[in-house]
Design a protein around this motif. Structure first.
Motif, short mmCIF file in Angstrom:
data_model
loop_
_atom_site.label_atom_id
_atom_site.label_comp_id
_atom_site.label_asym_id
_atom_site.label_seq_id
_atom_site.Cartn_x
_atom_site.Cartn_y
_atom_site.Cartn_z
N VAL A 116 -6.49 -6.08 -3.28
CA VAL A 116 -6.04 -7.79 -2.60
C VAL A 116 -6.98 -8.61 -2.34
O VAL A 116 -7.92 -7.89 -1.62
N ILE B 290 -8.56 -11.94 -0.38
CA ILE B 290 -8.58 -13.51 0.09
C ILE B 290 -9.44 -14.24 0.12
O ILE B 290 -10.59 -13.48 1.09
N LEU C 98 -0.86 -11.63 6.86
CA LEU C 98 0.40 -10.60 5.59
C LEU C 98 1.48 -11.17 5.11
O LEU C 98 1.98 -10.91 3.79
N ILE D 19 0.50 -13.10 1.95
CA ILE D 19 0.02 -12.42 1.25
C ILE D 19 1.18 -11.73 0.08
O ILE D 19 1.12 -11.39 -0.90
N ILE E 119 -5.05 -16.53 -2.84
CA ILE E 119 -4.68 -14.66 -2.93
C ILE E 119 -4.40 -14.23 -3.64
O ILE E 119 -4.56 -14.78 -5.06
N ILE F 119 -3.85 -11.07 -6.47
CA ILE F 119 -3.96 -9.69 -6.54
C ILE F 119 -4.14 -9.09 -8.01
O ILE F 119 -3.82 -9.66 -8.84
N THR G 187 -1.17 -17.36 -5.32
CA THR G 187 -0.97 -18.17 -4.04
C THR G 187 0.14 -19.16 -4.00
O THR G 187 0.87 -18.87 -3.03
N ARG H 106 5.30 -10.88 -6.98
CA ARG H 106 4.23 -10.88 -6.38
C ARG H 106 3.70 -9.60 -7.09
O ARG H 106 2.39 -8.95 -6.58
N VAL I 92 4.65 -7.26 -5.16
CA VAL I 92 4.31 -6.29 -3.29
C VAL I 92 6.44 -5.92 -3.25
O VAL I 92 6.82 -6.31 -3.66
N LEU J 100 3.49 -3.49 1.66
CA LEU J 100 2.94 -4.31 2.89
C LEU J 100 3.65 -4.29 4.55
O LEU J 100 5.13 -4.46 3.72
N VAL K 172 -1.19 -2.27 2.66
CA VAL K 172 -1.87 -3.29 4.05
C VAL K 172 -0.60 -3.22 4.97
O VAL K 172 0.51 -3.25 4.98
#
Length: 335
Positions: free
Chosen positions: A4, A6, A46, A49, A60, A62, A68, A75, A77, A156, A188
């Motif tokens: 990741v 940022i 967080l 993300i 952002i 990944i 973004t 995404r 996630v 996450l 994360v």
């Protein structure tokens, strides 16, 4: 799994900037913990993300892809919240597989993924139970299982252990660390608890008012804190900051001197700083002694085992000179 990145990310609510321009790299396969006090911006970061908060400025990435403005579901996630958010009328198996069923996955593949996640989390014998029949730790494992079955690029976690009692938190810290080792996934994790950060992370990001104070391995932050904020936040009990006109002769004029409680010795016969005992906390294997010294102000000292000392008595505290931390202009200059 994926890294990741940022880049210059900012978050504003109207005219209020809660996360100033921030840059951070979360390596692929790492267990990165975002830690800091309430209101420091860790949960907001967080959620950006995850796509649950919009990014005011910046980007952002990944796995090298700019996400973004990508929808949260696209995404790659999966997020585990502080609240378990389980459906009370569904079984453990149905809760774990619910997202897959919504996505239209076939029954056979879905059941296979649910069983695989249940085996990883030791939930196999509980698949037919309802959430009310589970302990807090078991409910949190179900929530984690719901994330695992999605096979995300990045996991996450937003303070997932804060609703558990102390014993369960300790157990879940071990289980999450073992889960990371088993899956090898990028994780994360947000917490305000520095013990969680120290015991679980391979990379800690210390946040303060939306700014990154320091990034590094747990023991690096403990041994070489870059700022007084990090020095005071990492370590339990927190670092002592010495007071007085010049608490250590070799330090630069006006420097802030710090010493951790475990790096001070106590004696009844003599030492560097005579001090009066204010309070003693007996914790079993260790004892915390709170003192007042005319030389350096208030001190907390951690000693091994029991220490018989009454409030009002005098002890002599001596720091290990090589363990002193010196800060000037808000930055560490030596230890």
């Amino acid at each position: 799994m994926a890294d990741v990145l940022i880049q210059s990310v900012t978050k504003r609510y109207g005219t209020v900037e809660v996360v100033p321009s921030l840059n951070l790299e979360i390596p692929e396969g790492s267990f990165t913990v975002l830690v800091g006090p309430s209101g420091c911006g860790k949960s907001t970061l967080l959620r950006m993300i995850a796509g649950l908060e919009t990014v005011s400025d910046g980007k952002i990435f990944i796995g090298g892809t700019d996400i973004t403005h990508t929808a949260p579901s696209q995404r790659g996630v999966a997020m585990v919240f502080q609240s378990y958010a389980l459906y009370p009328h569904m079984s453990v198996a149905e809760n774990i597989g619910f997202g897959l069923r919504l996505a239209g996955m076939g029954k056979s593949e879905m059941e296979g993924r649910v069983r695989e996640a249940a085996d990883i989390l030791q939930l196999g014998p509980l698949l037919d139970r309802k959430p009310k029949q589970l302990s807090g730790g078991q409910r949190q494992r179900v929530a984690i299982g719901r994330a695992i079955v999605r096979k995300p690029k990045v996991f996450l976690f937003d303070e997932p252990l804060s609703n558990l009692d102390a014993a369960l938190r300790a157990q879940m810290r071990v289980e999450l660390s073992e889960l990371h080792e088993r899956l090898g996934s990028t994780m994360v994790y947000v917490t305000h608890d520095q013990v969680e950060a120290m015991t679980m992370a391979d990379q800690i990001v210390v946040l303060n008012k939306g700014h990154i104070e320091q990034v590094g391995a747990p023991m690096h932050l403990y041994n070489a804190p870059a700022t007084p904020f990090v020095a005071g936040f990492i370590g339990s009990p927190k670092m002592n900051f010495l007071q007085g006109p010049k608490p250590w002769a070799s330090a630069p004029q006006g420097a802030l001197i710090g010493i951790r409680p475990e790096h001070i010795t106590l004696s009844q016969t003599g030492g560097q700083w005579p001090a009066t005992v204010r309070h003693v906390e007996h914790l079993g294997g260790e004892t915390l002694v709170h003192l007042d010294s005319e030389c350096v102000g208030s001190l907390t000292v951690k000693v091994t085992g029991d220490l018989s000392a009454q409030a009002g008595t005098t002890l002599h505290a001596s720091p290990r000179p090589e363990m002193l931390h010196v800060f000037t202009d808000g930055q560490r200059v030596s230890a």
